[in-house]
Design an enzyme around this catalytic site. Sequence first.
Site, short mmCIF file in Angstrom:
data_model
loop_
_atom_site.label_atom_id
_atom_site.label_comp_id
_atom_site.label_asym_id
_atom_site.label_seq_id
_atom_site.Cartn_x
_atom_site.Cartn_y
_atom_site.Cartn_z
N HIS A 362 0.20 -35.37 -42.88
CA HIS A 362 -0.70 -34.44 -42.34
C HIS A 362 -0.58 -33.91 -40.23
O HIS A 362 -1.00 -33.46 -40.15
CB HIS A 362 -2.36 -35.38 -42.36
CG HIS A 362 -2.65 -35.31 -43.43
ND1 HIS A 362 -3.55 -34.40 -44.60
CD2 HIS A 362 -2.31 -36.34 -44.70
CE1 HIS A 362 -4.23 -34.69 -45.77
NE2 HIS A 362 -3.43 -35.94 -45.54
N LYS A 553 -14.09 -26.93 -34.21
CA LYS A 553 -13.02 -27.93 -34.21
C LYS A 553 -12.52 -29.16 -33.56
O LYS A 553 -13.37 -29.03 -32.46
CB LYS A 553 -11.19 -27.03 -34.32
CG LYS A 553 -10.94 -26.97 -33.71
CD LYS A 553 -9.78 -25.28 -34.34
CE LYS A 553 -9.48 -24.62 -34.56
NZ LYS A 553 -8.40 -25.24 -35.96
N ARG A 554 -11.87 -29.97 -33.67
CA ARG A 554 -11.74 -31.29 -32.85
C ARG A 554 -10.99 -31.07 -31.19
O ARG A 554 -10.31 -29.42 -30.85
CB ARG A 554 -10.98 -32.42 -32.83
CG ARG A 554 -11.35 -33.98 -33.67
CD ARG A 554 -12.30 -33.52 -33.32
NE ARG A 554 -11.17 -34.84 -32.29
CZ ARG A 554 -11.82 -36.34 -32.97
NH1 ARG A 554 -12.69 -36.95 -33.89
NH2 ARG A 554 -11.43 -37.46 -31.92
N LYS A 559 -4.48 -27.12 -30.05
CA LYS A 559 -5.44 -26.11 -30.87
C LYS A 559 -6.34 -24.58 -29.91
O LYS A 559 -6.39 -23.82 -30.60
CB LYS A 559 -6.84 -26.68 -30.94
CG LYS A 559 -6.15 -28.12 -32.86
CD LYS A 559 -7.37 -28.77 -32.78
CE LYS A 559 -6.98 -29.67 -33.67
NZ LYS A 559 -6.88 -29.35 -35.51
N THR A 661 -8.36 -26.63 -41.86
CA THR A 661 -9.17 -26.05 -43.39
C THR A 661 -10.23 -25.56 -43.16
O THR A 661 -11.63 -24.64 -43.60
CB THR A 661 -9.55 -27.43 -43.63
OG1 THR A 661 -9.83 -28.21 -42.80
CG2 THR A 661 -8.52 -27.96 -44.89
N LYS A 665 -12.57 -22.10 -44.48
CA LYS A 665 -14.08 -22.05 -44.66
C LYS A 665 -14.69 -20.83 -43.82
O LYS A 665 -15.18 -20.23 -44.40
CB LYS A 665 -14.61 -23.60 -44.04
CG LYS A 665 -14.54 -24.43 -45.51
CD LYS A 665 -14.55 -25.89 -43.88
CE LYS A 665 -13.76 -27.28 -44.33
NZ LYS A 665 -14.04 -28.71 -43.64
O1 DL6 Z 1 -4.81 -31.98 -44.17
C1 DL6 Z 1 -5.49 -32.52 -43.19
C2 DL6 Z 1 -5.72 -31.84 -41.72
C3 DL6 Z 1 -5.07 -30.06 -41.69
O2 DL6 Z 1 -5.91 -29.30 -41.99
C4 DL6 Z 1 -4.77 -30.25 -40.32
O3 DL6 Z 1 -4.02 -29.16 -39.98
C5 DL6 Z 1 -4.14 -31.64 -39.63
O4 DL6 Z 1 -4.35 -31.35 -38.60
C6 DL6 Z 1 -5.09 -32.83 -40.22
N1 DL6 Z 1 -3.81 -34.10 -39.49
C7 DL6 Z 1 -4.69 -35.01 -38.95
C8 DL6 Z 1 -3.58 -36.18 -38.44
N2 DL6 Z 1 -4.03 -37.23 -38.08
N3 DL6 Z 1 -3.41 -38.07 -38.62
N4 DL6 Z 1 -2.75 -38.98 -38.61
O5 DL6 Z 1 -6.27 -35.38 -38.63
O6 DL6 Z 1 -5.10 -32.78 -40.83
#
Ligand code: DL6
Length: 821
Positions: A362, A553-554, A559, A661, A665
């Site tokens: 991820h 988002k975080r 980002k 994601t 949305k």
């Molecule tokens: O796959 C789900 C999500 C992605 O949509 C994001 O782009 C990505 O930043 C996130 N990854 C994490 C990494 N954590 N760890 N290891 O949250 O995954």
Amino acid sequence: IKIEDDRTGLEIQTLRRAILDNLFYIQGKFPEIATKNDFYLALAYTIRDRLLQRWLNTMQTEIKNDVKKVCYLSAEFLVGPHLENNLINLGIAEKVKQAVTESGLNIKELIEAEEEPGLGNGGLGRLAACYMDSLSSLEVPAIGYGIRYEFGIFDQEIKDGWQVEITDKWLQYGNPWEIARPEASVTVNFGGYTEPYTDGHNQFHVRWVPGYVVKGIPYDTPITGYKVNTVNTMRLWRSEACESFDFQRFNVGDYYGAVDDKVNSENITKVLYPNDEQIEGKELRLRQQYFFVSCSLQDMIRIHLLNNPNLDNFHEQWAVQLNDTHPAVAVAELMRLLVDIYEYEWGKAWNIVEKTFAYTNHTLLPEALEKWPIEIFGNLLPRVLEVIYEINRRFLDQVRIKFPNDDGKISTLSIIDESGERYVRMAHLACIGSHHINGVAELHSQLVKDTILHDFYLLWPQKFTNVTNGVTPRRWMVQSNPRLSKLITSKIGDGWIKNLQELKQLERYAEDQTFRQQWREAKQFVKQDLANYIQEKVGITVNPESLFDVQVKRIHEYKRQHLNVLHIITLYKQMKSNPNLDVPPRTFIFGGKAAPGYFMAKRIIKFITAVGDVVNNDGDIGDRLKVIFLPDYNVTFGQRVYPAADLSEQISTAGKEASGTGNMKFSMNGALTIGTLDGANVEIRQEVGEENFFLFGLTTPEVLTLKDQGYVPRRYYHSIPELKGVLDLIASGFFSHGDPELFRSIVDNLLYDDPYLLLADYKSYIECQEKVSQAYKDQENWSKMSILNVARMGKFSSDRSIQDYCNNIWNTQPVSIELKD
Ligand code: DL6
């Protein structure tokens, strides 16, 4: 007359009776003295009663018919509130609403009374939740295994513009959705040492003599599917000491020493680590990972042996997905269980393991790639480390055959990183032990092959694949945007809820003026709702007719929330110097948590709020520009904000966001995207059409080339006067009451380092934002683009993602569940 059973009946009178019954017998309250939470709990139990038959039938059918099951192993499940979701999936929302209303209660208030389980940080945990929803909706037998954190992701408050973290006590008023299953408890070893021994048949074995043993207790939560009988289980583990007290120490008067063990054991599942994309090399984190993985594998083995004489066919019955490397230790743990406990010969055990696991990556960010110092690993899990060494020894023999005389390959591929201090590389363990490895969007999966796992790709190209992420339309459209959903259904029927590709039929309405008007009304309604919420939460009045420009988002440098702020300041300066500037009014809305130890992310929050303070209080600007930071972004808040957005900010540096994601949305709810060619943005743009997407910024190859050539951010500062003006204004202390120090770290970082290339992308971003403003003025065309975005989002349903996993990775089939009377 036939009177319905209070536990299952669906007539209005029955539902009303059931709510009162649960209020009395479970909450121990009369209506006169019940709190809102009491009523919420009574209603939640009423709904739980109505899914129990399905849930038990699902479990029974799967065990009896010995079907292949998917196990989603994930350290995080960010499921969000259950009540409304279950009402929708069970198809009883209208009836229950009527029963609640006739009981003199307010359904909206009861739904909002639910405390959301924040058992995840962000994208990865929320994806796991969407996948659980789709697994059930597609009737795929599945269990989600994870950790029942007592304290989930912290609640965020904003004080004086800064983030303050508050403990998340999500369990304090009870959790009606979970059922503890102490009879299925298991034990997990930690510490101690290993010793060889020979059994009665002269066979050599190794025994792990643990330093201490912890009990794992499963808590089950039902995961309903949309209008099907399947109700899968999310099984989360809580740790407990095996014995509450060490009586020997207790008897000699060491009371506190005696409870130490209890406290230490219970600490394992106390709290979620709040870092997103940043590893925290703490021993407790490794304990959490091993704990839930060992519990889950032991549980699968127990279930397997109910129907099978041995574990020879384990891999034919279980498809285990590793959600990132957090559960990667499962590869070694299953080997240990097979070899040490079930006395399998190594080769036979490895054959089972390799065919059981698959691994999803991820992230490419180096700071997120998990590795554990050998010391820590060996002290905590001595036998598991020995197993890893043996896996590695045999693996490196294969590497030598494939790449003879290439020591470079040995060191890049080995599970053990020996370049300095020695580490166990969890991604390597996951790759070696998995039959498939996937990224989460086309671009990301390609970059996985090209960069971090390149040598594994050369070794086993056939293992690598892509599964683009998706999100569930049940929660993210039907539940969060009922108006829009009803409007869509009124035109094309409700088949789209199960088969999102049916949204395509909306395309023909894009040209229909009446429909466009209705489309705008639906958007306007939720915008007004969000405006009221903003007023209530932060006391700022925003113009609901303005363009709602949203980034939630975080908070992370990659980002680039601060790039968004540079645009706000640019616009502010333009408005100040030209009061007649012809741009539509905008409301910028931010939300997101920063990891508590992430200095820059926390400062970016302060930066957003500080710019907001100046802009929002400038009489020259009025409601033409507002900047809002809404605290405590979570699933519930997401459900409110995605439907209300006009513009979705997906502005990460190309090559950094694995998928995203939130981008899906927003688009599903009719927001247009301004974004880079990063993650799933690439595929969203392909689907919705380039004319319906605002693209800007460097591409991934351009980013790499620029970095290779030696990126000098100051060149952009000196050559773009507008950018210079913005950075100079920040540096002057204009947004910090004259204090030039407060944001010096941000400005200096951009001028002298700028690892995420904000300055390189600034010009293209600003120009693109100008196009957005122009486009928004033509509301008819904007609505058309918005409709086409929604119509073309079929690909991004998590049902499609899960179908891809079933077909290409898990080889699993749906099983329909019969309901007995
Ligand atoms: O796959 C789900 C999500 C992605 O949509 C994001 O782009 C990505 O930043 C996130 N990854 C994490 C990494 N954590 N760890 N290891 O949250 O995954």
